[in-house]
Design an enzyme around this catalytic site. Structure first.
Site, mmCIF file in Angstrom:
data_model
loop_
_atom_site.group_PDB
_atom_site.id
_atom_site.type_symbol
_atom_site.label_atom_id
_atom_site.label_comp_id
_atom_site.label_asym_id
_atom_site.label_seq_id
_atom_site.Cartn_x
_atom_site.Cartn_y
_atom_site.Cartn_z
ATOM 1 N N CYS A 72 -7.826 -10.709 0.393
ATOM 2 C CA CYS A 72 -7.920 -10.322 1.802
ATOM 3 C C CYS A 72 -8.033 -11.551 2.705
ATOM 4 C CB CYS A 72 -9.114 -9.408 2.026
ATOM 5 S SG CYS A 72 -9.239 -8.953 3.765
ATOM 6 N N LYS A 95 -4.231 1.365 14.791
ATOM 7 C CA LYS A 95 -4.212 2.335 13.700
ATOM 8 C C LYS A 95 -4.960 3.607 14.088
ATOM 9 C CE LYS A 95 -6.648 -0.722 11.143
ATOM 10 N NZ LYS A 95 -7.440 -1.312 10.056
ATOM 11 N N CYS A 106 -16.429 -8.518 5.211
ATOM 12 C CA CYS A 106 -16.489 -8.945 6.612
ATOM 13 C C CYS A 106 -16.892 -7.729 7.446
ATOM 14 C CB CYS A 106 -15.133 -9.512 7.056
ATOM 15 S SG CYS A 106 -13.910 -8.260 7.489
ATOM 16 N N CYS A 117 -15.280 -3.173 -0.800
ATOM 17 C CA CYS A 117 -13.904 -3.409 -0.367
ATOM 18 C C CYS A 117 -13.299 -4.515 -1.230
ATOM 19 C CB CYS A 117 -13.874 -3.807 1.102
ATOM 20 S SG CYS A 117 -14.430 -5.496 1.365
ATOM 21 N N ARG A 127 -2.262 6.877 9.963
ATOM 22 C CA ARG A 127 -2.329 6.419 8.574
ATOM 23 C C ARG A 127 -2.386 7.597 7.601
ATOM 24 N NH1 ARG A 127 -4.434 1.448 7.927
ATOM 25 N NH2 ARG A 127 -3.754 0.015 9.527
ATOM 26 N N ARG A 187 0.853 -1.208 0.000
ATOM 27 C CA ARG A 187 0.000 0.000 0.000
ATOM 28 C C ARG A 187 0.881 1.248 0.000
ATOM 29 N NH1 ARG A 187 -4.067 0.009 4.760
ATOM 30 N NH2 ARG A 187 -5.137 -1.565 3.517
ATOM 31 N N CYS A 246 -14.256 -1.986 5.625
ATOM 32 C CA CYS A 246 -13.297 -1.158 4.869
ATOM 33 C C CYS A 246 -13.974 -0.279 3.822
ATOM 34 C CB CYS A 246 -12.250 -2.042 4.211
ATOM 35 S SG CYS A 246 -11.258 -2.952 5.404
ATOM 36 N N LYS A 260 -6.713 7.214 12.282
ATOM 37 C CA LYS A 260 -7.074 7.782 10.975
ATOM 38 C C LYS A 260 -7.563 9.224 11.113
ATOM 39 C CE LYS A 260 -8.036 3.299 8.979
ATOM 40 N NZ LYS A 260 -9.015 2.386 8.358
HETATM 41 FE FE1 SRM Z 1 -9.296 -1.948 5.876
HETATM 42 C C1 SRM Z 1 -7.923 -4.538 7.554
HETATM 43 C C2 SRM Z 1 -8.315 -3.220 2.956
HETATM 44 C C3 SRM Z 1 -9.968 1.018 4.418
HETATM 45 C C4 SRM Z 1 -11.185 -1.058 8.592
HETATM 46 N N1 SRM Z 1 -8.240 -3.583 5.357
HETATM 47 C C5 SRM Z 1 -7.723 -4.522 6.197
HETATM 48 C C6 SRM Z 1 -6.835 -5.512 5.430
HETATM 49 C C7 SRM Z 1 -5.427 -4.984 5.465
HETATM 50 C C8 SRM Z 1 -6.949 -6.978 5.878
HETATM 51 C C9 SRM Z 1 -5.992 -7.491 6.896
HETATM 52 O O1 SRM Z 1 -5.813 -6.873 7.970
HETATM 53 O O2 SRM Z 1 -5.446 -8.569 6.663
HETATM 54 C C10 SRM Z 1 -7.465 -5.373 4.014
HETATM 55 C C11 SRM Z 1 -6.564 -5.730 2.831
HETATM 56 C C12 SRM Z 1 -7.400 -6.288 1.688
HETATM 57 C C13 SRM Z 1 -6.650 -6.463 0.428
HETATM 58 O O3 SRM Z 1 -6.554 -7.620 -0.049
HETATM 59 O O4 SRM Z 1 -6.183 -5.497 -0.140
HETATM 60 C C14 SRM Z 1 -8.022 -3.968 4.081
HETATM 61 N N2 SRM Z 1 -9.047 -1.197 4.054
HETATM 62 C C15 SRM Z 1 -8.718 -1.912 2.951
HETATM 63 C C16 SRM Z 1 -8.903 -1.107 1.686
HETATM 64 C C17 SRM Z 1 -7.904 -1.424 0.586
HETATM 65 C C18 SRM Z 1 -10.342 -1.318 1.219
HETATM 66 C C19 SRM Z 1 -10.672 -0.826 -0.172
HETATM 67 O O5 SRM Z 1 -11.406 -1.580 -0.828
HETATM 68 O O6 SRM Z 1 -10.280 0.250 -0.582
HETATM 69 C C20 SRM Z 1 -8.797 0.310 2.274
HETATM 70 C C21 SRM Z 1 -7.401 0.833 2.341
HETATM 71 C C22 SRM Z 1 -7.358 2.239 2.833
HETATM 72 C C23 SRM Z 1 -5.992 2.883 2.807
HETATM 73 O O7 SRM Z 1 -5.572 3.273 1.730
HETATM 74 O O8 SRM Z 1 -5.389 3.006 3.874
HETATM 75 C C24 SRM Z 1 -9.305 0.069 3.698
HETATM 76 N N3 SRM Z 1 -10.312 -0.262 6.436
HETATM 77 C C25 SRM Z 1 -10.571 0.805 5.633
HETATM 78 C C26 SRM Z 1 -11.582 1.627 6.227
HETATM 79 C C27 SRM Z 1 -12.162 2.878 5.617
HETATM 80 C C28 SRM Z 1 -11.419 4.125 5.999
HETATM 81 O O9 SRM Z 1 -10.404 4.082 6.685
HETATM 82 O O10 SRM Z 1 -11.885 5.195 5.615
HETATM 83 C C29 SRM Z 1 -11.944 1.023 7.422
HETATM 84 C C30 SRM Z 1 -13.072 1.496 8.379
HETATM 85 C C31 SRM Z 1 -12.690 2.685 9.154
HETATM 86 C C32 SRM Z 1 -12.022 2.290 10.436
HETATM 87 O O11 SRM Z 1 -10.819 2.062 10.421
HETATM 88 O O12 SRM Z 1 -12.722 2.176 11.456
HETATM 89 C C33 SRM Z 1 -11.131 -0.164 7.544
HETATM 90 N N4 SRM Z 1 -9.479 -2.647 7.770
HETATM 91 C C34 SRM Z 1 -10.361 -2.178 8.701
HETATM 92 C C35 SRM Z 1 -10.305 -3.027 9.862
HETATM 93 C C36 SRM Z 1 -11.144 -2.883 11.155
HETATM 94 C C37 SRM Z 1 -10.455 -2.000 12.124
HETATM 95 C C38 SRM Z 1 -11.181 -1.947 13.448
HETATM 96 O O13 SRM Z 1 -11.251 -0.884 14.051
HETATM 97 O O14 SRM Z 1 -11.648 -2.979 13.920
HETATM 98 C C39 SRM Z 1 -9.359 -4.047 9.561
HETATM 99 C C40 SRM Z 1 -8.919 -5.211 10.478
HETATM 100 C C41 SRM Z 1 -7.890 -4.797 11.469
HETATM 101 O O15 SRM Z 1 -7.387 -3.679 11.490
HETATM 102 O O16 SRM Z 1 -7.603 -5.645 12.307
HETATM 103 C C42 SRM Z 1 -8.872 -3.781 8.228
HETATM 104 FE FE1 SF4 Z 2 -10.991 -7.527 3.965
HETATM 105 FE FE2 SF4 Z 2 -13.024 -7.244 5.624
HETATM 106 FE FE3 SF4 Z 2 -11.636 -5.109 4.868
HETATM 107 FE FE4 SF4 Z 2 -13.185 -6.275 3.132
HETATM 108 S S1 SF4 Z 2 -13.885 -5.304 5.032
HETATM 109 S S2 SF4 Z 2 -11.071 -5.661 2.753
HETATM 110 S S3 SF4 Z 2 -13.055 -8.394 3.702
HETATM 111 S S4 SF4 Z 2 -10.875 -6.758 6.092
#
Ligand code: SRM
Ligand code: SF4
Length: 572
Positions: free
Chosen positions: A450, A223, A489, A444, A160, A91, A493, A225
């Site tokens: 993922c 993390k 899930c 997402c 981030r 990323r 995201c 944000k």
């Molecule tokens: Fe996310 C984890 C993809 C934005 C909440 N996110 C992940 C991981 C890295 C999975 C992992 O931990 O193994 C995913 C990788 C998937 C892949 O194959 O690429 C992933 N997140 C993404 C992206 C690529 C989704 C997309 O379709 O664009 C976004 C990348 C953003 C960036 O450039 O940094 C992405 N993730 C978000 C957002 C939206 C936002 O930030 O505006 C959220 C919700 C907001 C928040 O953080 O509360 C988000 N991602 C999560 C979470 C849940 C965090 C939590 O508080 O519980 C995880 C899991 C974790 O952190 O343990 C996670």
């Molecule tokens: Fe992966 Fe769940 Fe984030 Fe989708 S919402 S990219 S399935 S961690």
């Protein structure tokens, strides 16, 4: 399992924050990692496995990369007694959410060489490469370095990538805010030299000054944000950020920001003590204090965030456990003065305005709808080739939106016809978008990369939308903007919990189904069906859309209709 660490007196002289007492396994790992080095360099040399050691996979996140495996072939490889098909997701950190055409051409080359011919624009205005094999990760990072880009702090327990509204119509205001957000992104990246040593081959040198003056040895509990938004568009979904800044402009430009704290989407499946939360506005600061405010709020999370239970380590839980008034007072103490009362502001949507528009500079901007942000070549839509052709002639910039779209920005009037021709030649004109709901959709990544995905998202959304479009068409609502978001899930995201319609994955083909979010991200939706498949979802949507068409008040958004009529409660 929590661990008790003895304080390290030598280290206390170097860093301002020291963890004492019980720590979760991740905290212990960070503590022992020698400032994020771990054994990553050794793991990269090992040619027997395509993976690295488990602890290093966690440290790699702060370096901006995730170890994954191709889940489409996981079972077959297990049957053949082969190790998983390990790949890395990389990323990029992109302060301000924009790049030059020259940088894009470099990214395009890297995607073709190492990244499976795909660049994935994310929901936080940057891009990811998937499918990178371990032996090519370093080449990828060095290639990015040549384009003056890096992946530092793109993931992991740090601040981030900072988001910033991407609609560049009022160019001076947006440029000023993009610069402030990029400055904060740069200021709060980790200062350890681990990244330079591991990826660029720099020598390790002894340091007498504090290695991480702000973060300390265990960085943040989770993390963090930050996002900057420019009303009337809430494109960054400011209420979902740990820390949000809502721009307040006067006749002479940007004056300051209303500050929001405690937003977040993530839930853990089957754990009701985890929940999405909208940020609260706590006051106003002048623009000169944006960075100090970020330091104050992140400092509170560093010092008081939960480092024992990782499921409750996000700032939203710190806000709820300490109380909003306490948080506000603590911010004021750290800033050295009271926050001013919040100033009035007004949001109208959180989507992007697709198509060509002229900015106050007289230059044109073209916002392209890119389904799920996936820039690749597929069928008639040759996104990767098309964007490469455009980058070769474009003299402005590219911007990336929080809705996973791309803006060809600052196009001189005389260059527009050629760019339009290239868009049409690659199947990227506006006619590939069938409805307003599609334009307001986000998925997402989910399967197959993922590791946390429980169901499909990006690969399923286009078909689901086609079925929903058929229902909307029956009721003359194809042009009605409705926000729909799907996540594979409950982590959310795609920020699903603020959408008017949302699905979050529970199992293959099964989703929790939500209705009633606010059109501009101002209200959480609520679950109306749990763990159901497509037939149940379409049946409920069919009833809802029929009633919405017949009974809505003029101009009423779908999410507001659901809330006003209590439709979902009656239907569930
Ligand atoms: Fe996310 C984890 C993809 C934005 C909440 N996110 C992940 C991981 C890295 C999975 C992992 O931990 O193994 C995913 C990788 C998937 C892949 O194959 O690429 C992933 N997140 C993404 C992206 C690529 C989704 C997309 O379709 O664009 C976004 C990348 C953003 C960036 O450039 O940094 C992405 N993730 C978000 C957002 C939206 C936002 O930030 O505006 C959220 C919700 C907001 C928040 O953080 O509360 C988000 N991602 C999560 C979470 C849940 C965090 C939590 O508080 O519980 C995880 C899991 C974790 O952190 O343990 C996670
Ligand atoms: Fe992966 Fe769940 Fe984030 Fe989708 S919402 S990219 S399935 S961690």
């Amino acid at each position: 399992m929590a661990t008790t660490l003895a304080p390290d007196p030598a280290d206390r002289t170097k860093d301002v924050s020291q963890p004492l007492g019980e720590l979760s396994a991740d905290e212990t790992l960070k503590w022992n990692s020698d400032y994020l080095r771990g054994t990553i360099d050794l793991g990269l040399l090992d040619r027997i496995s395509g993976s690295v050691a488990l602890d290093d996979t966690r440290l790699l996140k702060v370096h901006g990369m995730y170890q994954q495996d191709d889940r489409d072939v996981r079972d077959e490889r297990r049957r053949q007694k082969l190790e998983p098909d390990y790949r890395f997701m990389i990323r990029v950190r992109l302060p301000g959410g924009s790049c030059t055409p020259e940088q894009w051409l470099k990214l395009d080359r890297l995607a073709r060489q190492h990244g499976g011919d795909s660049i994935r624009i994310t929901t936080r205005q940057t891009f990811q490469f998937h499918w990178v094999v371990k032996g090519e990760v370093r080449a990828m990072i060095q290639g990015l370095h040549e384009a003056l880009l890096d992946t530092v702090a793109a993931c992991g327990d740090v601040n981030r990538g900072v988001m910033s509204s991407s609609d560049p119509d009022d160019s001076a205001l947006h440029a000023e805010i993009a610069a402030i957000s990029a400055g904060i992104s740069d200021e709060f990246i980790p200062k350890t030299r681990a990244y330079h040593e591991i990826w660029y081959g720099d020598q390790k040198v002894a340091q007498s000054e504090p290695i991480e003056p702000f973060y300390g040895r265990t960085y943040l509990p989770r993390k963090f944000k930050i996002g900057f938004v420019v009303p009337p568009s809430n494109d960054i979904d400011v209420y979902t950020q740990d820390l949000g800044f809502i721009a307040i402009a006067g006749p002479s430009g940007l004056e300051g920001f209303n500050v929001t704290v405690g937003g977040g989407m993530g839930r853990t499946d089957n754990d009701p003590t985890t929940y999405p939360r909208l940020g609260d506005v706590i006051g106003y600061v002048p623009k000169s204090e944006a960075s100090a405010t970020a330091e104050a709020v992140m400092g509170i999370q560093r010092d008081y965030g939960n480092r024992v239970e990782r499921n409750h380590a996000r700032f939203k839980y710190t806000v709820d456990s300490k109380g909003l008034d306490w948080i506000k007072r603590e911010v004021e103490t750290r800033l050295g003065h009271r926050l001013e009362p919040a100033r009035p502001f007004h949001f109208i949507s959180n989507g992007d305005r697709i198509g060509w528009r002229q900015a106050d500079t007289r230059l044109f901007n073209c916002t392209l709808f890119i389904p799920s942000g996936r820039v690749t070549n597929s069928g008639t839509q040759q996104w990767l080739d098309g964007m490469r052709a455009i980058a070769r002639v474009h003299r402005g910039r590219f911007r990336f939106t929080p809705n996973q779209n791309m803006i060809i920005a600052d196009v001189a009037p005389e260059d527009r016809p050629e760019i339009e021709r290239l868009l049409d030649a690659h199947g990227l004109g506006e006619d590939h978008v069938k409805s307003a709901i599609r334009l307001n959709s986000i998925a997402c990544v989910a399967l197959p990369t993922c590791g946390l995905a429980m169901a499909e998202a990006e690969r399923y959304l286009p078909d689901l939308l086609t079925k929903i479009e058929a229902i909307l068409d029956q009721h003359g609502l194809l042009r009605e903007p409705i926000t729909i978001r799907i996540s594979g899930c409950p982590n959310g995201c795609s920020r699903p919990y603020v959408a008017e319609i949302a699905l979050t994955g529970r199992a293959p083909g099964k989703y929790n189904f939500y209705l009633g979010g606010g059109f501009h991200g101002e209200r959480l939706n609520h679950m109306v069906l749990e763990n159901v498949g497509e037939p149940a979802i379409l049946a409920l949507l069919g009833k809802l859309i029929a009633r919405y068409a017949a009974e809505r008040i003029e101009g009423e958004r779908l999410g507001n209709f659901v809330t006003r009529t209590g439709f979902s409660l009656a239907a569930s």
